[in-house]
Design an enzyme around this catalytic site. Structure first.
Site, mmCIF file in Angstrom:
data_model
loop_
_atom_site.group_PDB
_atom_site.id
_atom_site.type_symbol
_atom_site.label_atom_id
_atom_site.label_comp_id
_atom_site.label_asym_id
_atom_site.label_seq_id
_atom_site.Cartn_x
_atom_site.Cartn_y
_atom_site.Cartn_z
ATOM 1 C CD GLU A 1 103.859 12.778 146.182
ATOM 2 O OE1 GLU A 1 104.442 11.801 146.759
ATOM 3 O OE2 GLU A 1 104.176 14.392 146.124
ATOM 4 C CE1 TYR B 1 104.774 10.624 153.266
ATOM 5 C CE2 TYR B 1 107.591 10.896 152.789
ATOM 6 C CZ TYR B 1 105.900 10.850 152.906
ATOM 7 O OH TYR B 1 105.808 8.513 151.903
ATOM 8 N N GLY B 2 107.655 15.602 152.980
ATOM 9 C CA GLY B 2 109.022 15.331 152.222
ATOM 10 C C GLY B 2 108.278 16.370 151.397
HETATM 11 C C1 SIN Z 1 105.038 14.508 150.593
HETATM 12 O O1 SIN Z 1 105.535 14.971 150.603
HETATM 13 O O2 SIN Z 1 104.079 13.761 151.645
HETATM 14 C C2 SIN Z 1 105.814 12.646 149.709
HETATM 15 C C3 SIN Z 1 106.771 12.454 149.602
HETATM 16 C C4 SIN Z 1 107.599 14.142 147.759
HETATM 17 O O3 SIN Z 1 106.608 14.286 147.788
HETATM 18 O O4 SIN Z 1 108.540 14.252 148.422
#
Ligand code: SIN
Length: 185
Positions: A91, A14-15
């Site tokens: 992460e 999601y990011g």
């Molecule tokens: C994601 O992208 O799902 C986790 C958050 C990120 O790494 O920006």
């Protein structure tokens, strides 16, 4: 010899994992996490800021009225351990692997793993007025680049898929209205 069947493993992004996936994947599908909202409430000490001057990156926050659009990647189970080792490192600043229930475009459910930074983790920054969050993003830099590039990369990835995220677009609008999905729509 009959090959052992391995159950599919899905990762919900999601990011930055939407617009900068750097792992082996076999398929990707749009997916929605009902009851969750994407928020720039997590501190970044290691990618888009420093321990002294953290940037802000997204996490998912529980929100009964919310829904977060993202990408579900089917991971290559032949290299799963290596994939998670690399992702756990990427992460590591407060995110944990958790299971999440998703809804696909056709309404079917999908269970996936996601990286979520929960309230109270060591890098948690929490809510703030969007103008304040935007100022912090505009002025933060870290080993992976500027925090502004993270915001722009995310905003562009959402718009490219036709998704609206008022929080992300409002932050862009605070910094530069010409970037913002709010102006374009
Ligand atoms: C994601 O992208 O799902 C986790 C958050 C990120 O790494 O920006």
């Amino acid at each position: 010899m009959v090959e052992a069947q391995t159950a599919p493993v899905w990762l919900f992004a999601y990011g930055s994992l939407i617009w900068r996936p750097d792992f082996d994947r076999l398929a990707e599908v749009p997916a929605r996490a009902m009851g969750w909202s994407r928020r720039f409430w997590q501190g970044s000490h290691d990618h888009r800021g420093t321990p002294e001057a953290p940037g802000r990156v997204v996490t998912l926050v529980a929100d009964p009225d919310g829904a977060c659009d993202g990408v579900a990647y089917r991971l290559d189970t032949l290299v799963l351990a290596a994939t998670f080792t690399a992702l756990d490192h990427r992460e590591k600043n407060g995110y944990e692997r958790v299971d999440i229930d998703l809804e696909l475009v056709d309404g079917k459910p999908l269970r996936a793993i996601t990286y979520l930074a929960a309230p109270g983790n060591f890098a948690w920054l929490g809510p703030a007025p969007e103008a304040q969050i935007a100022r912090q993003i505009a002025s933060s830099h870290g080993p992976s680049g500027s925090n502004l590039d993270y915001l722009i990369g995310l905003g562009e990835a959402l718009r490219a898929r036709g998704w609206v995220d008022n929080h992300v677009f409002a932050l862009e609008n605070e910094i530069d209205p010409t970037l913002s999905g709010q102006r374009r729509r």
